[in-house]
Design a protein around this motif. Sequence first.
Motif, PDB file in Angstrom:
ATOM      1  N   PRO A 143       0.811  -1.215   0.000  1.00 56.74           N
ATOM      2  CA  PRO A 143       0.000   0.000   0.000  1.00 56.74           C
ATOM      3  C   PRO A 143       0.847   1.268   0.000  1.00 56.74           C
ATOM      4  N   THR A 144       0.242   2.361  -0.404  1.00 58.28           N
ATOM      5  CA  THR A 144       0.896   3.669  -0.390  1.00 58.28           C
ATOM      6  C   THR A 144       0.265   4.589   0.650  1.00 58.28           C
ATOM      7  N   ALA A 145      -0.599   4.040   1.478  1.00 61.73           N
ATOM      8  CA  ALA A 145      -1.266   4.837   2.509  1.00 61.73           C
ATOM      9  C   ALA A 145      -1.383   4.005   3.777  1.00 61.73           C
ATOM     10  N   GLY A 146      -1.871   4.635   4.837  1.00 64.35           N
ATOM     11  CA  GLY A 146      -2.028   3.931   6.097  1.00 64.35           C
ATOM     12  C   GLY A 146      -0.922   4.287   7.071  1.00 64.35           C
ATOM     13  N   SER A 147      -0.920   3.593   8.224  1.00 62.59           N
ATOM     14  CA  SER A 147       0.026   3.927   9.281  1.00 62.59           C
ATOM     15  C   SER A 147       1.458   3.555   8.924  1.00 62.59           C
ATOM     16  N   GLU A 148       1.641   2.554   8.062  1.00 62.31           N
ATOM     17  CA  GLU A 148       2.994   2.122   7.708  1.00 62.31           C
ATOM     18  C   GLU A 148       3.028   1.697   6.231  1.00 62.31           C
ATOM     19  N   PRO A 149       2.970   2.652   5.312  1.00 62.83           N
ATOM     20  CA  PRO A 149       2.976   2.278   3.889  1.00 62.83           C
ATOM     21  C   PRO A 149       4.301   1.646   3.499  1.00 62.83           C
ATOM     22  N   ILE A 150       4.228   0.671   2.618  1.00 65.59           N
ATOM     23  CA  ILE A 150       5.440   0.008   2.148  1.00 65.59           C
ATOM     24  C   ILE A 150       5.908   0.599   0.825  1.00 65.59           C
ATOM     25  N   ASN A 151       5.074   1.427   0.206  1.00 72.27           N
ATOM     26  CA  ASN A 151       5.450   2.134  -1.020  1.00 72.27           C
ATOM     27  C   ASN A 151       5.070   3.613  -0.877  1.00 72.27           C
ATOM     28  N   PHE A 152       5.930   4.492  -1.380  1.00 70.16           N
ATOM     29  CA  PHE A 152       5.607   5.911  -1.364  1.00 70.16           C
ATOM     30  C   PHE A 152       4.675   6.245  -2.526  1.00 70.16           C
ATOM     31  N   PRO A 153       3.699   7.106  -2.317  1.00 68.78           N
ATOM     32  CA  PRO A 153       2.690   7.375  -3.348  1.00 68.78           C
ATOM     33  C   PRO A 153       3.232   8.158  -4.537  1.00 68.78           C
ATOM     34  N   VAL A 154       4.319   8.893  -4.362  1.00 69.59           N
ATOM     35  CA  VAL A 154       4.879   9.696  -5.452  1.00 69.59           C
ATOM     36  C   VAL A 154       6.280   9.190  -5.749  1.00 69.59           C
ATOM     37  N   SER A 155       6.492   8.744  -6.969  1.00 66.45           N
ATOM     38  CA  SER A 155       7.798   8.246  -7.394  1.00 66.45           C
ATOM     39  C   SER A 155       7.993   8.587  -8.862  1.00 66.45           C
ATOM     40  N   PRO A 156       9.210   8.459  -9.381  1.00 71.82           N
ATOM     41  CA  PRO A 156       9.469   8.832 -10.777  1.00 71.82           C
ATOM     42  C   PRO A 156       8.652   8.012 -11.775  1.00 71.82           C
ATOM     43  N   VAL A 157       8.369   8.628 -12.906  1.00 72.05           N
ATOM     44  CA  VAL A 157       7.641   7.977 -13.996  1.00 72.05           C
ATOM     45  C   VAL A 157       8.604   7.792 -15.165  1.00 72.05           C
ATOM     46  N   TYR A 158       8.749   6.560 -15.601  1.00 68.67           N
ATOM     47  CA  TYR A 158       9.609   6.215 -16.719  1.00 68.67           C
ATOM     48  C   TYR A 158       8.748   5.787 -17.904  1.00 68.67           C
ATOM     49  N   ASN A 159       8.300   6.749 -18.692  1.00 66.90           N
ATOM     50  CA  ASN A 159       7.626   6.397 -19.934  1.00 66.90           C
ATOM     51  C   ASN A 159       8.665   5.922 -20.945  1.00 66.90           C
ATOM     52  N   VAL A 160       8.241   5.071 -21.867  1.00 64.99           N
ATOM     53  CA  VAL A 160       9.165   4.619 -22.910  1.00 64.99           C
ATOM     54  C   VAL A 160       9.645   5.837 -23.683  1.00 64.99           C
ATOM     55  N   PRO A 161      10.959   6.073 -23.770  1.00 65.83           N
ATOM     56  CA  PRO A 161      11.458   7.256 -24.479  1.00 65.83           C
ATOM     57  C   PRO A 161      10.992   7.291 -25.931  1.00 65.83           C
ATOM     58  N   ALA A 162      10.711   8.485 -26.436  1.00 67.89           N
ATOM     59  CA  ALA A 162      10.182   8.628 -27.795  1.00 67.89           C
ATOM     60  C   ALA A 162      11.066   7.963 -28.843  1.00 67.89           C
ATOM     61  N   PRO A 163      12.402   8.109 -28.805  1.00 68.94           N
ATOM     62  CA  PRO A 163      13.225   7.430 -29.823  1.00 68.94           C
ATOM     63  C   PRO A 163      13.119   5.912 -29.744  1.00 68.94           C
ATOM     64  N   VAL A 164      12.918   5.379 -28.540  1.00 66.27           N
ATOM     65  CA  VAL A 164      12.772   3.933 -28.382  1.00 66.27           C
ATOM     66  C   VAL A 164      11.410   3.489 -28.904  1.00 66.27           C
ATOM     67  N   ALA A 165      10.361   4.246 -28.567  1.00 61.17           N
ATOM     68  CA  ALA A 165       9.022   3.906 -29.070  1.00 61.17           C
ATOM     69  C   ALA A 165       8.988   3.933 -30.591  1.00 61.17           C
ATOM     70  N   ALA A 166       9.654   4.919 -31.194  1.00 62.09           N
ATOM     71  CA  ALA A 166       9.672   5.008 -32.655  1.00 62.09           C
ATOM     72  C   ALA A 166      10.422   3.831 -33.261  1.00 62.09           C
TER      73      ALA A 166
END
Length: 514
Positions: A143-166
């Motif tokens: 979970p990202t909520a509650g008294s002791e979350p094991i994951n933080f709710p905000v983290s980096p987003v890695y979208n597939v880079p445009a040159p790789v998608a192309a």
Amino acid sequence: MTHILQNRLLLWAMPLPVTLLVAGVALVNQSPGEARPVATAPVWPSCPSPAAIPAGYDYPQSAKTIEGWVASNNLPRARQHGWNIWAALNSAAGTKSVWQSWCTETQAFSPLDPRGRSAKLAVAVTPAEPTRPMRKFKLDNGPTAGSEPINFPVSPVYNVPAPVAARYKGTRCLQANGELANGATLQNNGDVMIAGVIYNKPGFDWIRGKELYRQSTLNGLVPPAGQTRQIPPMPVGTIALKPMLWPVKRSGFTALPVWDSPTSDNGVYSGFEIQSQWPRAVAVTPTPQSTLVPSSVSFLYGVTMANSAGQQVPLGPNTYQRPKVVGLNQFYHYQPNLKTMDLCDRALLDASSYYANGRLFEQGDYLALVAMHLQTKEQAAWTFQSVWWHDRPNVGPYAADRPAIPQARGPWQHYLMTSTYGMPAVPGGSTWPIAYNPYIELAAAHPIKTNCMNCHHRSAWPADSNEYQAPGGPGALDIYKLDNPVLAGKVQVDSLWSISDRAIKPSTKPVGTR
């Protein structure tokens, strides 16, 4: 001396594992504006010749012996054992390291018939469903909520880079869900690092022979509501690994952030993308004898993170002034041959290199091993140790208890190690100690205050986050029994999240069945 060490490391310099048969690549152009690589259908063969760990490395130990270390809180002895396992895995098996000859998760969870070990059954298959990056599985496992979350709710987003998608548009490697598929050898971690999950022969044979790679098998083992149950436990001698690789340019300098072990994450995401938590980086180069020292190095391209208003904004590039220069010979490393690689392995390399270096992966570039989980079935509760590279490998508690191992090869002493075998944080206490790998756990949005054994003992099917969310469930460092109510109604998968994360749909008919 440098040249001698580099020559020794050439023994390690090959893809992992080399037993895979892969589809040929017809075009190898690297410029984004040129034609993208083209390959034939994937081939997932059996795993024919995994090597055994040689004698002389303190392995294996009996369950009685290890349980004795745990009962007497003999942490130094356990750590000495962990160091030996790490060195043993990198001992020579022909022209490669032992672990490089082992079987991949892609092979273990292939829809091929489990009886199929011959080339006749090594035919093209299509994954049962679009795969997701390993990082996203971890985000789903807590979970990202509650008294002791094991994951933080905000983290980096890695979208597939445009040159790789192309480059990979219209191929099997760019999936309908917008993610890159796993390759024949490598796995999509969902960030800069290239991931793998590796099993030795006992573990691979058990998963295949018991058909634990199939959701239908696991569904048939789920207990009635309110009860707990285990899968047939993995056999003694099973080893599971999670190697993590970092792309390094064939010339010049590549930035690698270094973790100097701050004691707090301040309640927010602290992966290697967060420069305030990783204020130091080294400049990795294949030519450390050069007198050239860069004024700065940078990494992290095409990555975003939500700001206080919830908007995705660029994160990086992170620039480090006057970095320390280190040679690639301080890492276990190899040079992939792009001309013979599976197409989807190529795609993962391209994405990884773009995130790290702002360009696609090129022939002659390297992959450096920056971290690895090591999990051995020498006692019922497993042993857990995890290593990561550091430029100050003889400083601090994670360098402790490293024995002399004269026969060990390569730069195994350039890594730090944490371990947890079941000893409480303090004798007689009710919590396990903090034990995490900064490149693996922190980059998966976990907090610093976690423990490998606590996490892996929760692995179960059906796969969801109830193992952490149940009211009154154990905290991330609490010692608990495997019949804990938090696991009720599930079949526990013997501390292998890979089984619950990767099991294929029951509707998938394995190739070669009748």
